[in-house]
Scaffold this motif. Structure first.
Motif, mmCIF file in Angstrom:
data_model
loop_
_atom_site.group_PDB
_atom_site.id
_atom_site.type_symbol
_atom_site.label_atom_id
_atom_site.label_comp_id
_atom_site.label_asym_id
_atom_site.label_seq_id
_atom_site.Cartn_x
_atom_site.Cartn_y
_atom_site.Cartn_z
ATOM 1 N N SER A 198 10.888 28.045 22.241
ATOM 2 C CA SER A 198 11.017 29.635 22.275
ATOM 3 C C SER A 198 9.735 30.220 22.998
ATOM 4 O O SER A 198 9.895 30.974 23.789
ATOM 5 C CB SER A 198 11.129 30.072 20.870
ATOM 6 N N LYS A 199 8.616 29.572 22.424
ATOM 7 C CA LYS A 199 7.524 30.224 23.370
ATOM 8 C C LYS A 199 7.329 29.856 24.637
ATOM 9 O O LYS A 199 7.010 30.690 25.455
ATOM 10 C CB LYS A 199 5.890 29.712 22.431
ATOM 11 N N THR A 200 7.797 28.615 24.943
ATOM 12 C CA THR A 200 7.527 28.360 26.428
ATOM 13 C C THR A 200 8.358 29.142 27.575
ATOM 14 O O THR A 200 8.155 29.704 28.551
ATOM 15 C CB THR A 200 7.848 27.035 26.525
ATOM 16 N N LEU A 201 9.762 29.181 27.004
ATOM 17 C CA LEU A 201 10.954 29.867 27.559
ATOM 18 C C LEU A 201 10.333 31.421 27.692
ATOM 19 O O LEU A 201 10.964 32.081 28.697
ATOM 20 C CB LEU A 201 12.367 29.566 27.192
ATOM 21 N N ARG A 202 10.036 31.947 26.661
ATOM 22 C CA ARG A 202 9.425 33.440 26.607
ATOM 23 C C ARG A 202 8.468 33.541 27.535
ATOM 24 O O ARG A 202 8.507 34.737 28.270
ATOM 25 C CB ARG A 202 9.079 33.748 25.131
ATOM 26 N N ASP A 203 7.367 32.847 27.615
ATOM 27 C CA ASP A 203 6.201 32.881 28.466
ATOM 28 C C ASP A 203 6.741 32.732 29.935
ATOM 29 O O ASP A 203 6.113 33.246 30.815
ATOM 30 C CB ASP A 203 5.304 32.066 28.153
ATOM 31 N N ARG A 204 7.856 32.114 30.105
ATOM 32 C CA ARG A 204 8.384 31.851 31.751
ATOM 33 C C ARG A 204 9.458 33.128 31.915
ATOM 34 O O ARG A 204 10.041 32.981 32.916
ATOM 35 C CB ARG A 204 9.094 30.626 31.531
ATOM 36 N N GLY A 205 9.751 34.058 31.170
ATOM 37 C CA GLY A 205 10.369 35.130 31.434
ATOM 38 C C GLY A 205 11.542 35.421 31.050
ATOM 39 O O GLY A 205 12.444 36.251 31.379
ATOM 40 N N ARG A 206 12.231 34.222 30.041
ATOM 41 C CA ARG A 206 13.434 34.560 29.544
ATOM 42 C C ARG A 206 13.559 35.266 28.091
ATOM 43 O O ARG A 206 12.413 35.234 27.492
ATOM 44 C CB ARG A 206 13.833 33.116 29.135
ATOM 45 N N ILE B 76 1.566 23.084 11.431
ATOM 46 C CA ILE B 76 1.872 21.865 12.252
ATOM 47 C C ILE B 76 2.393 22.671 13.539
ATOM 48 O O ILE B 76 3.391 23.338 13.571
ATOM 49 C CB ILE B 76 3.158 21.220 11.566
ATOM 50 N N GLU B 77 2.060 21.904 14.575
ATOM 51 C CA GLU B 77 2.554 22.262 16.101
ATOM 52 C C GLU B 77 2.706 20.919 16.871
ATOM 53 O O GLU B 77 2.321 19.882 16.258
ATOM 54 C CB GLU B 77 1.563 23.025 16.803
ATOM 55 N N VAL B 78 3.671 21.110 17.641
ATOM 56 C CA VAL B 78 4.233 19.867 18.477
ATOM 57 C C VAL B 78 3.124 19.688 19.582
ATOM 58 O O VAL B 78 2.959 20.585 20.419
ATOM 59 C CB VAL B 78 5.607 19.974 19.206
ATOM 60 N N ASP B 79 2.859 18.430 19.594
ATOM 61 C CA ASP B 79 2.168 17.931 20.781
ATOM 62 C C ASP B 79 2.814 16.797 21.473
ATOM 63 O O ASP B 79 3.195 15.629 21.024
ATOM 64 C CB ASP B 79 0.512 17.349 20.419
ATOM 65 N N ILE B 80 2.964 16.991 23.127
ATOM 66 C CA ILE B 80 3.811 15.969 23.587
ATOM 67 C C ILE B 80 2.712 14.690 24.094
ATOM 68 O O ILE B 80 1.732 14.747 24.696
ATOM 69 C CB ILE B 80 4.452 16.367 24.929
ATOM 70 N N LEU B 81 3.289 13.589 23.661
ATOM 71 C CA LEU B 81 2.329 12.403 23.990
ATOM 72 C C LEU B 81 2.679 11.622 25.179
ATOM 73 O O LEU B 81 1.856 11.341 26.054
ATOM 74 C CB LEU B 81 2.385 11.420 22.735
ATOM 75 N N SER B 82 3.934 11.632 25.487
ATOM 76 C CA SER B 82 4.586 11.062 26.734
ATOM 77 C C SER B 82 5.625 11.844 27.202
ATOM 78 O O SER B 82 6.447 12.272 26.402
ATOM 79 C CB SER B 82 4.606 9.540 26.812
ATOM 80 N N GLY B 83 5.830 11.862 28.533
ATOM 81 C CA GLY B 83 6.988 12.639 29.140
ATOM 82 C C GLY B 83 6.639 14.366 29.490
ATOM 83 O O GLY B 83 7.510 14.976 29.435
ATOM 84 N N GLN B 84 5.419 14.525 29.677
ATOM 85 C CA GLN B 84 4.993 15.792 29.795
ATOM 86 C C GLN B 84 5.842 16.350 31.259
ATOM 87 O O GLN B 84 6.216 17.350 31.352
ATOM 88 C CB GLN B 84 3.485 15.909 30.120
ATOM 89 N N ASP B 85 5.969 15.394 32.190
ATOM 90 C CA ASP B 85 6.618 15.577 33.428
ATOM 91 C C ASP B 85 8.033 15.862 33.106
ATOM 92 O O ASP B 85 8.768 16.796 33.883
ATOM 93 C CB ASP B 85 6.433 14.409 34.523
ATOM 94 N N ASP C 180 11.542 23.872 34.054
ATOM 95 C CA ASP C 180 11.884 24.479 35.299
ATOM 96 C C ASP C 180 13.373 24.628 35.393
ATOM 97 O O ASP C 180 13.950 25.676 36.096
ATOM 98 C CB ASP C 180 11.481 23.599 36.412
ATOM 99 N N ARG C 181 14.053 23.661 34.815
ATOM 100 C CA ARG C 181 15.587 23.703 35.101
ATOM 101 C C ARG C 181 16.183 24.676 34.315
ATOM 102 O O ARG C 181 17.104 25.337 34.866
ATOM 103 C CB ARG C 181 16.198 22.448 34.413
ATOM 104 N N VAL C 182 15.716 24.924 33.038
ATOM 105 C CA VAL C 182 16.224 26.160 32.326
ATOM 106 C C VAL C 182 15.895 27.238 32.954
ATOM 107 O O VAL C 182 16.796 28.524 32.978
ATOM 108 C CB VAL C 182 15.627 26.131 30.813
ATOM 109 N N CYS C 183 14.529 27.697 33.548
ATOM 110 C CA CYS C 183 14.197 28.813 33.767
ATOM 111 C C CYS C 183 14.620 29.372 35.473
ATOM 112 O O CYS C 183 14.308 30.352 35.677
ATOM 113 C CB CYS C 183 12.823 28.993 33.685
ATOM 114 N N MET C 184 15.095 28.285 36.064
ATOM 115 C CA MET C 184 15.233 28.440 37.468
ATOM 116 C C MET C 184 16.398 29.535 37.869
ATOM 117 O O MET C 184 16.259 30.357 38.575
ATOM 118 C CB MET C 184 15.926 27.135 38.199
#
Length: 404
Positions: free
Chosen positions: A85-93, A367-376, A383-387
């Protein structure tokens, strides 16, 4: 009466998770195993009906991202929904979260709503429960449900809509709130809406639950149904590179991109004052823990990881509605045992009434989520969702639906 039902529910959870011992628990597990075969058959037949078009799916004309799992509870879904939610909101959705509001109460009276099209104010019996339109909480936790309430509390500029009929909730979010992206909370099994993407969470500590289908175990679907996932998040990892688990997942889904993440504690926050303390505060403290979640062991483990001494841990059934009696009784026990601090989960904190006597301060673990692998992979997914924000082609969703 409600306490007896709560105790029975708690005992049922203990039977399923193997925590209950003795002849009675063993006998119940045998009985439930028989029902599991019936449940498995019903699940597979339901999927076939959707796949072959015997059951209709609604195509809402916008991006619908389902975030779910194949097990009951404990995968850390809510922090992942918050991250999306936070990431997609910050990308304009313009994001709306659709939830069924598990164990939430029916409204005493209809909510008022100003219609977008006409501007008229109406009392709408048939509208979904609006927890937040992105600018503050509208409903109390008992009407919203703990997880929707928590999400709405933490997320500005994100709408949260609650209704068992999430088709109705989705249409409301699009038509009245102007949402252009719907996050289907716990949506893997909700197939009445066509999904643009399926994000499936797999708990590192218990990837396939107890290994048995409901009601004997915690699997909602057989592991082979991981084949429906577009992306798989392995949650609650201790480190990246869990090749053994990834190989097991690949037996069921050879193509989904995989992200490994951890649900990392960030700080302690006072339930009633909002005071924030660093995690280092736990070191050497004598802690009394209290929770009503599916897998309380993982919560207690986080407390001990930061050097606390857990004196005792009072557990309740998942989504337990804490009463004044529960809290006051627990507080008295903490005083007798000379606890330094009480710690609960963030999901439980929203259901926590203030004790009659605040003899020991009460905090929740943020608690928050941290990505350990697969950041790319994560960045490509975003990008796919926000394109594109244009309406989703129903033919593309139909092609996806035939692979259910």
């Amino acid at each position: 009466m409600s306490e007896n039902l709560e105790d029975l529910e708690q005992w049922g959870e203990d039977v399923i998770f193997g925590r209950a011992k003795g002849f009675r628990a063993a006998l119940m597990r045998c009985v439930l195993r028989g029902f599991s075969w019936l449940y498995r058959y019903a699940v597979l037949q339901r999927l076939r009906l959707f796949r072959e078009g015997w059951k209709d799916q609604a195509y809402l004309g916008t991006t619908v991202i389902s975030i779910g799992n194949i097990t009951v509870g404990g995968t850390g879904k809510t922090p992942v929904v918050e991250l999306f939610s936070k990431t997609l909101r910050d990308r304009g959705r313009k994001v709306a979260i659709l939830s069924r509001g598990y164990k939430s109460k029916k409204l005493d009276e209809p909510q008022e709503w100003r219609r977008k099209a006409t501007g008229e104010i109406v009392e709408e019996d048939e509208m979904p429960k609006l927890v937040s339109a992105g600018n503050g909480l509208i409903l109390d936790v008992q009407y919203a449900g703990d997880e929707p309430y928590m999400l709405a509390k933490n997320l500005d500029e994100v709408s949260v809509v609650v209704d068992k009929d999430r088709v109705k909730g989705g249409k409301f979010a699009i038509e009245e709130l102007g949402s252009d992206l719907l996050l289907l909370d716990d949506g893997m099994q909700f197939l009445k809406i066509a999904h643009s993407l399926d994000i499936v969470l797999v708990d590192f500590n218990s990837p396939f639950g107890t290994g048995a289908i409901l009601p004997r175990g915690t699997l909602r679907e057989p592991p082979k149904n991981l084949c429906r996932a577009d992306y798989i998040f392995i949650t609650k990892c201790y480190k990246a590179g869990n090749t053994e688990l990834i190989e097991k997942i690949r037996k069921h889904n050879a193509v989904a991109e995989i992200i490994e993440c951890t649900h990392g504690p960030q700080h302690l926050e006072n339930v009633f004052t909002g005071e924030v303390l660093p995690l280092e505060f736990l070191k050497g403290k004598y802690v009394a823990a209290i929770s009503g979640i599916a897998v309380p062991e993982s919560f207690e483990e986080k407390l001990t990881d930061y050097g606390s001494n857990v004196l005792f841990h009072r557990t309740f059934a998942d989504h337990h509605s804490f009463s004044q009696k529960d809290v006051d009784r627990f507080m008295r026990r903490c005083v007798r045992r000379d606890a330094d601090i009480i710690v609960t989960t963030e999901k439980d904190a929203v259901r926590f009434p203030r004790p009659a006597e605040m003899d020991v301060e009460i905090y929740f673990l943020r608690i928050e989520v941290d990505i350990l692998s697969g950041q790319d992979v994560w960045e490509r997914l975003v990008d796919r969702v926000c394109m594109e924000k244009k309406p989703v082609d129903p033919l593309l969703l139909y092609e996806k639906s035939i692979h259910l």
